[in-house]
Write a protein that holds these residues in place. Structure first.
Motif, PDB file in Angstrom:
ATOM      1  N   CYS A 164      -1.106   2.347   9.803  1.00 16.31           N
ATOM      2  CA  CYS A 164      -2.582   2.065  11.034  1.00 16.31           C
ATOM      3  C   CYS A 164      -3.132   1.167   8.482  1.00 16.31           C
ATOM      4  O   CYS A 164      -4.227   0.745   8.443  1.00 16.31           O
ATOM      5  N   GLN A 165      -3.295   2.656   7.866  1.00 16.16           N
ATOM      6  CA  GLN A 165      -3.942   2.576   6.951  1.00 16.16           C
ATOM      7  C   GLN A 165      -3.632   1.662   5.314  1.00 16.16           C
ATOM      8  O   GLN A 165      -3.948   0.901   4.487  1.00 16.16           O
ATOM      9  N   ARG A 166      -2.153   1.156   5.999  1.00 18.78           N
ATOM     10  CA  ARG A 166      -1.430   0.562   4.934  1.00 18.78           C
ATOM     11  C   ARG A 166      -1.147  -0.994   5.352  1.00 18.78           C
ATOM     12  O   ARG A 166      -1.799  -1.788   4.678  1.00 18.78           O
TER      13      ARG A 166
ATOM     14  N   THR B 229      -0.034   6.664   6.398  1.00 18.05           N
ATOM     15  CA  THR B 229       0.112   6.110   7.726  1.00 18.05           C
ATOM     16  C   THR B 229       0.061   4.561   7.280  1.00 18.05           C
ATOM     17  O   THR B 229       0.242   3.848   6.960  1.00 18.05           O
TER      18      THR B 229
ATOM     19  N   SER C 101       0.507  -1.336   0.359  1.00 20.31           N
ATOM     20  CA  SER C 101      -0.036   0.177  -0.116  1.00 20.31           C
ATOM     21  C   SER C 101       0.807   1.205  -0.319  1.00 20.31           C
ATOM     22  O   SER C 101       2.182   1.205   0.752  1.00 20.31           O
TER      23      SER C 101
ATOM     24  N   ASP D  32       5.015  -2.610   7.374  1.00 16.00           N
ATOM     25  CA  ASP D  32       4.309  -2.340   8.847  1.00 16.00           C
ATOM     26  C   ASP D  32       3.493  -3.830   9.299  1.00 16.00           C
ATOM     27  O   ASP D  32       3.279  -3.541  10.981  1.00 16.00           O
TER      28      ASP D  32
ATOM     29  N   ALA E 101      -0.714   3.986   1.524  1.00 18.91           N
ATOM     30  CA  ALA E 101      -1.443   4.444   2.295  1.00 18.91           C
ATOM     31  C   ALA E 101      -0.159   5.450   3.059  1.00 18.91           C
ATOM     32  O   ALA E 101       0.352   5.170   3.283  1.00 18.91           O
TER      33      ALA E 101
ATOM     34  N   ASN F 285      -2.522  -6.272  10.521  1.00 18.70           N
ATOM     35  CA  ASN F 285      -3.752  -5.692  11.319  1.00 18.70           C
ATOM     36  C   ASN F 285      -4.394  -6.964  11.764  1.00 18.70           C
ATOM     37  O   ASN F 285      -4.556  -7.665  11.212  1.00 18.70           O
TER      38      ASN F 285
ATOM     39  N   GLU G 184      -4.117  -1.732   7.043  1.00 15.93           N
ATOM     40  CA  GLU G 184      -5.636  -2.330   6.216  1.00 15.93           C
ATOM     41  C   GLU G 184      -6.048  -2.125   4.676  1.00 15.93           C
ATOM     42  O   GLU G 184      -6.600  -3.233   4.837  1.00 15.93           O
ATOM     43  N   GLU G 185      -5.370  -1.585   3.942  1.00 16.92           N
ATOM     44  CA  GLU G 185      -5.312  -1.129   2.618  1.00 16.92           C
ATOM     45  C   GLU G 185      -5.313  -3.190   2.270  1.00 16.92           C
ATOM     46  O   GLU G 185      -5.144  -4.038   1.863  1.00 16.92           O
ATOM     47  N   GLU G 186      -3.608  -3.669   2.596  1.00 16.39           N
ATOM     48  CA  GLU G 186      -3.239  -4.836   2.520  1.00 16.39           C
ATOM     49  C   GLU G 186      -4.184  -5.953   3.517  1.00 16.39           C
ATOM     50  O   GLU G 186      -3.642  -6.717   2.486  1.00 16.39           O
TER      51      GLU G 186
ATOM     52  N   ARG H 171      -6.763  -6.197   3.509  1.00 17.40           N
ATOM     53  CA  ARG H 171      -7.741  -6.705   3.034  1.00 17.40           C
ATOM     54  C   ARG H 171      -7.904  -7.034   1.192  1.00 17.40           C
ATOM     55  O   ARG H 171      -8.890  -7.907   0.635  1.00 17.40           O
TER      56      ARG H 171
END
Length: 160
Positions: A53-55, A51, A47, A111, A49, A114, A57-59, A61
């Motif tokens: 956290c956003q990375r 942050t 990702s 990272d 993204a 999640n 989350e996207e990965e 998904r």
């Protein structure tokens, strides 16, 4: 039982990639004797993204989208359980003997994974307390898959 690796990030050409392919080739050639079949090494793009956290989350998904229905998911995570090579081989053998069709082993991005992925995991696996570069974690994983097959088939590669 089909065994697949889902990894966030692309591996660059070089010595590390050659080692991963070396162990995957050895695993693929010997795994059918013990009821395993290598299916795929699925790379999932990292990702971009802003942050962590956003990375994650996207990965997460993206990883979930690729999971086959009713698969067993082994997630490499620093909070996971550290096991011996023999115990790892036993875990794979247990899934096979249970009649599991697909086992997916997931390596996260820089990272990590999640909470959703960690909660979905059937088994959280750690390669110890140290942090390993992604390329080395892939090498360790593919070598351990090959070692698991040699343990299951009583091959002398793994010495007790």
């Amino acid at each position: 039982m089909h065994v697949s690796i889902f990894a966030v990030g692309r591996m660059k050409k070089g010595a590390e990639q050659a080692l991963v392919h070396h162990y995957l080739d050895r695993f693929s050639k010997s795994c059918s004797a013990v009821g395993f079949h290598f299916k795929i090494l699925q790379e999932i793009s990292e990702s971009r993204a802003p942050t962590a956290c956003q990375r994650m989350e996207e990965e997460g998904r993206r990883l979930i989208e690729f999971l086959p229905e009713k698969c067993r998911l082994i997630v490499l995570d620093e909070r996971g359980k550290t096991v011996s090579s023999f115990a790892f081989a036993e875990q794979l053998g247990f899934y096979r003997d249970e009649g599991v069709r697909d086992v997916i082993i997931a390596l996260g991005g820089p990272d990590g994974h999640n909470e959703q992925i960690r909660n979905r995991a059937d088994f959280l696996l750690s390669f110890g307390f140290m942090t390993w570069p992604h390329q080395i974690a892939r090498i360790l994983l593919t070598e351990q898959l090959y070692r698991a097959v040699t343990i299951a088939s009583n091959h002398p590669y793994h010495r007790f």
